[in-house]
Design an enzyme around this catalytic site. Structure first.
Site, mmCIF file in Angstrom:
data_model
loop_
_atom_site.group_PDB
_atom_site.id
_atom_site.type_symbol
_atom_site.label_atom_id
_atom_site.label_comp_id
_atom_site.label_asym_id
_atom_site.label_seq_id
_atom_site.Cartn_x
_atom_site.Cartn_y
_atom_site.Cartn_z
ATOM 1 N N ASN A 37 0.817 -1.221 0.000
ATOM 2 C CA ASN A 37 0.000 0.000 0.000
ATOM 3 C C ASN A 37 0.850 1.269 0.000
ATOM 4 O OD1 ASN A 37 -2.384 1.413 0.011
ATOM 5 N ND2 ASN A 37 -2.998 0.840 2.085
ATOM 6 N N HIS A 122 -14.718 -4.490 10.475
ATOM 7 C CA HIS A 122 -14.366 -3.187 11.052
ATOM 8 C C HIS A 122 -15.616 -2.366 11.311
ATOM 9 C CE1 HIS A 122 -9.995 -2.620 9.491
ATOM 10 N NE2 HIS A 122 -10.223 -3.872 9.839
ATOM 11 N N ARG A 147 -13.853 -5.415 15.094
ATOM 12 C CA ARG A 147 -12.879 -4.412 15.517
ATOM 13 C C ARG A 147 -13.593 -3.083 15.655
ATOM 14 N NH1 ARG A 147 -7.771 -1.807 12.142
ATOM 15 N NH2 ARG A 147 -9.344 -0.244 11.646
ATOM 16 N N TYR A 159 -7.128 7.796 12.768
ATOM 17 C CA TYR A 159 -6.996 6.556 12.052
ATOM 18 C C TYR A 159 -8.220 5.661 12.229
ATOM 19 C CZ TYR A 159 -6.109 1.697 11.572
ATOM 20 O OH TYR A 159 -6.250 0.398 11.246
ATOM 21 N N ASP A 210 -7.539 -1.571 17.357
ATOM 22 C CA ASP A 210 -6.239 -1.335 16.720
ATOM 23 C C ASP A 210 -5.671 -0.011 17.218
ATOM 24 O OD1 ASP A 210 -4.042 -1.214 15.092
ATOM 25 O OD2 ASP A 210 -5.131 -1.564 13.221
ATOM 26 N N HIS A 212 -2.661 1.043 16.384
ATOM 27 C CA HIS A 212 -1.919 1.545 15.220
ATOM 28 C C HIS A 212 -0.618 2.247 15.591
ATOM 29 C CE1 HIS A 212 -2.182 2.388 10.824
ATOM 30 N NE2 HIS A 212 -2.840 1.246 10.918
ATOM 31 N N GLU A 236 -4.315 -4.309 19.249
ATOM 32 C CA GLU A 236 -3.430 -4.497 18.088
ATOM 33 C C GLU A 236 -2.385 -3.394 17.991
ATOM 34 O OE1 GLU A 236 -5.642 -5.323 14.576
ATOM 35 O OE2 GLU A 236 -4.233 -4.260 13.279
ATOM 36 N N GLU A 262 1.241 -6.758 11.231
ATOM 37 C CA GLU A 262 0.814 -6.487 9.852
ATOM 38 C C GLU A 262 1.915 -5.858 9.019
ATOM 39 O OE1 GLU A 262 -2.605 -3.974 10.853
ATOM 40 O OE2 GLU A 262 -1.623 -2.304 9.852
ATOM 41 N N ARG A 283 0.184 -11.279 13.353
ATOM 42 C CA ARG A 283 -0.717 -10.816 12.299
ATOM 43 C C ARG A 283 -0.037 -10.720 10.927
ATOM 44 N NH1 ARG A 283 -2.941 -6.473 12.090
ATOM 45 N NH2 ARG A 283 -4.832 -7.336 11.217
ATOM 46 N N HIS A 312 -3.572 -10.034 8.953
ATOM 47 C CA HIS A 312 -4.043 -8.774 8.375
ATOM 48 C C HIS A 312 -4.896 -9.075 7.144
ATOM 49 C CE1 HIS A 312 -2.500 -4.697 6.545
ATOM 50 N NE2 HIS A 312 -3.624 -4.509 7.198
ATOM 51 N N ASP A 316 -6.410 -3.300 1.248
ATOM 52 C CA ASP A 316 -5.235 -3.240 0.370
ATOM 53 C C ASP A 316 -4.613 -4.623 0.161
ATOM 54 O OD1 ASP A 316 -4.792 -2.278 3.206
ATOM 55 O OD2 ASP A 316 -2.709 -2.680 2.707
ATOM 56 N N GLU A 339 -8.615 -11.133 9.740
ATOM 57 C CA GLU A 339 -9.264 -9.848 9.431
ATOM 58 C C GLU A 339 -9.911 -9.942 8.050
ATOM 59 O OE1 GLU A 339 -6.534 -6.569 9.015
ATOM 60 O OE2 GLU A 339 -8.059 -5.093 9.544
ATOM 61 N N TRP A 402 2.072 6.716 12.300
ATOM 62 C CA TRP A 402 0.706 6.603 11.772
ATOM 63 C C TRP A 402 0.144 5.243 12.098
ATOM 64 C CZ3 TRP A 402 -1.569 3.444 7.926
ATOM 65 C CH2 TRP A 402 -2.942 3.709 7.779
HETATM 66 O O1 EZ4 Z 1 -3.587 0.513 8.160
HETATM 67 O O2 EZ4 Z 1 -3.961 -1.955 5.645
HETATM 68 O O3 EZ4 Z 1 -5.446 -3.687 10.776
HETATM 69 N N1 EZ4 Z 1 -5.505 -3.075 9.770
HETATM 70 C C1 EZ4 Z 1 -4.887 -1.940 9.534
HETATM 71 C C2 EZ4 Z 1 -5.008 -1.409 8.122
HETATM 72 C C3 EZ4 Z 1 -3.704 -0.775 7.659
HETATM 73 C C4 EZ4 Z 1 -3.628 -0.714 6.169
HETATM 74 C C5 EZ4 Z 1 -2.230 -0.279 5.734
HETATM 75 O O4 EZ4 Z 1 -2.052 -0.508 4.399
HETATM 76 O O5 EZ4 Z 1 -4.237 -1.385 10.388
HETATM 77 O O6 EZ4 Z 1 -6.073 -0.530 7.994
HETATM 78 CO CO CO Z 2 -3.818 -2.758 12.027
#
Ligand code: EZ4
Ligand code: CO
Length: 402
Positions: A37, A122, A147, A159, A210, A212, A236, A262, A283, A312, A316, A339, A402
């Site tokens: 991605n 999600h 999630r 996010y 998540d 992140h 996560e 991931e 993951r 994951h 993407d 997921e 991020w």
């Molecule tokens: O941010 O797939 O758990 N899933 C995630 C995704 C990732 C994207 C990154 O390409 O965190 O949404």
């Molecule tokens: Co994630």
């Protein structure tokens, strides 16, 4: 049998995907996902310039040897671009082997260990009220695991909160959009979200969240502790995982299970996390961790340490990756969760597939091989469109993860 041709197909049916198609002199073909991605063309060039020339003439049956050839032969080992390219070749060769054998790939991996692959969807919304509606939507569709992500009061955007809910897509602009972040606001808010969700849906539904990569280990420990009353299935990516020993601190403080991986490319990215039992779910995926061959190696190591899989499966990861993931998921002994973000109708049309969702489970294809293909004519109607993932800054402007 010999490989006679291999093509890299870049297509954007709603989002960008890179797909490798390998052709043999017997006319049997195989597909592999090569999508990274926001960095799609780096993998496409790696395949076109450096991998495809050495594939031509090789025996497609030699999957392990080809993996080792591409891994050791690169000299520059590991890294997401290299490992995604290797994954695409490996996945396509498993597809070919299944077709030649006349068996779905999961049969070549040892056959079924379970009847279906439990998936999570999600649920995301700006407000807690709206996210409750989203969760109930998934429950109505039969999901057993969800999630949950919401906006954070005081932050303009964050996010995981979608504009288009079933098709959440973070790579939203040619140049990265910017989000603002406050750890304090986040840590204050998240427990109240899960208090409401758990109270509304009761104890049976698996809930995930998540983080992140936004926290430090001690902050993650605080979050995990504060979420214990709501019995999450996992928290996560609580912290960036370059420092694997940092997870010891999280472990000392909370029983909220931890899921990571991931962004990992190889077994070396999670060796310490697994062997020190610092995580509960790994993951890693087919496309970003070296294909079916290497992913199984990671999951086999994980099985020795009570770590289960939790691959994951965001938008993407193309239907080619999802098809391959399901063959792995259904066959390994230590499967945890998969997921599953649904793809758009355009994506599904470009990648005809025969895996299917029912009652909260995905079921792998029963066709020989992976049971997925790319419609190259349809793919050609959606040219590549540059799109990058966002970046994240603290309120004072400091760059953050991020
Ligand atoms: O941010 O797939 O758990 N899933 C995630 C995704 C990732 C994207 C990154 O390409 O965190 O949404
Ligand atoms: Co994630």
């Amino acid at each position: 049998m010999r490989i006679t041709d291999a093509r890299v197909i870049v297509s954007c049916p709603g989002r960008n995907f890179v797909t490798l198609k390998i052709v043999t002199d017997d006319g049997v073909t195989g597909v592999g996902d090569a999508t990274l991605n926001g960095r799609e063309l780096a993998v496409a060039a790696y395949l076109t310039e450096h991998v495809i020339p050495v594939l031509i003439g090789r025996d497609p049956a030699r999957i392990e040897d080809t993996w080792q050839y591409l891994y050791k032969g690169a000299y520059w080992r590991r890294g997401p671009v290299t490992m995604t390219a290797i994954a695409a070749v490996d996945t396509a060769l498993w597809d070919i082997k299944g077709k030649v054998a006349g068996l779905p790939v999961y049969q070549l991996l040892g056959g079924r260990s379970r009847d279906g692959v439990t998936v999570y969807g999600h649920a995301n919304a700006e407000t807690v009220d709206d996210v409750l509606t989203e969760v109930s939507h998934y429950v109505d569709l039969g999901y057993r695991a969800v999630r949950v992500q919401t906006g954070v009061p005081g932050l303009a955007s964050t996010y995981g909160v979608a504009h288009d809910r079933m098709f959440y897509e973070p790579a939203d602009a040619a140049l990265p959009t910017e989000n603002a972040w406050s750890t304090e606001a986040y840590l204050d808010h998240v427990p109240s979200v899960f208090a409401r969700v758990r109270a509304e849906f009761g104890p049976g539904l698996k809930l995930l969240h998540d983080v992140h990569h936004r926290l430090t280990p001690i902050e993650a420990a605080r979050l995990g502790k504060s979420l214990e009353p709501y019995s999450l299935t996992w928290m996560e990516d609580p912290v960036p995982a370059e420092l694997q020993e940092g997870f010891r601190l999280i472990r000392q403080h909370t029983t909220t299970p931890v899921a990571v991986g991931e962004v990992f490319s190889t077994i070396w990215d999670c060796q310490q996390l697994i062997t020190e039992q610092l995580i509960d779910y790994i993951r890693t995926t087919v496309v970003h961790a070296g294909g079916i061959t290497h992913l199984r190696r990671i999951f086999d190591l994980a099985a020795l340490y009570h770590v289960r899989s939790g691959s994951h499966g965001a938008t993407d990861l193309s239907p080619v990756c999802m098809a391959a993931a399901l063959h792995v998921d259904v066959s390994i002994p230590n499967f945890g969760l998969q997921e599953y973000m649904r793809h758009t109708a355009e994506t599904d049309a470009v990648f005809p597939h025969t895996y299917r969702f029912a009652d909260g489970y995905l079921h792998p294809s029963e066709e020989p091989g992976l049971g997925v293909d790319i419609d190259e004519e349809a793919a050609a109607r959606y040219p590549y469109a540059p799109a990058q993932l966002p970046i994240n800054r603290l309120l004072d402007g400091t760059m953050h993860s991020w």
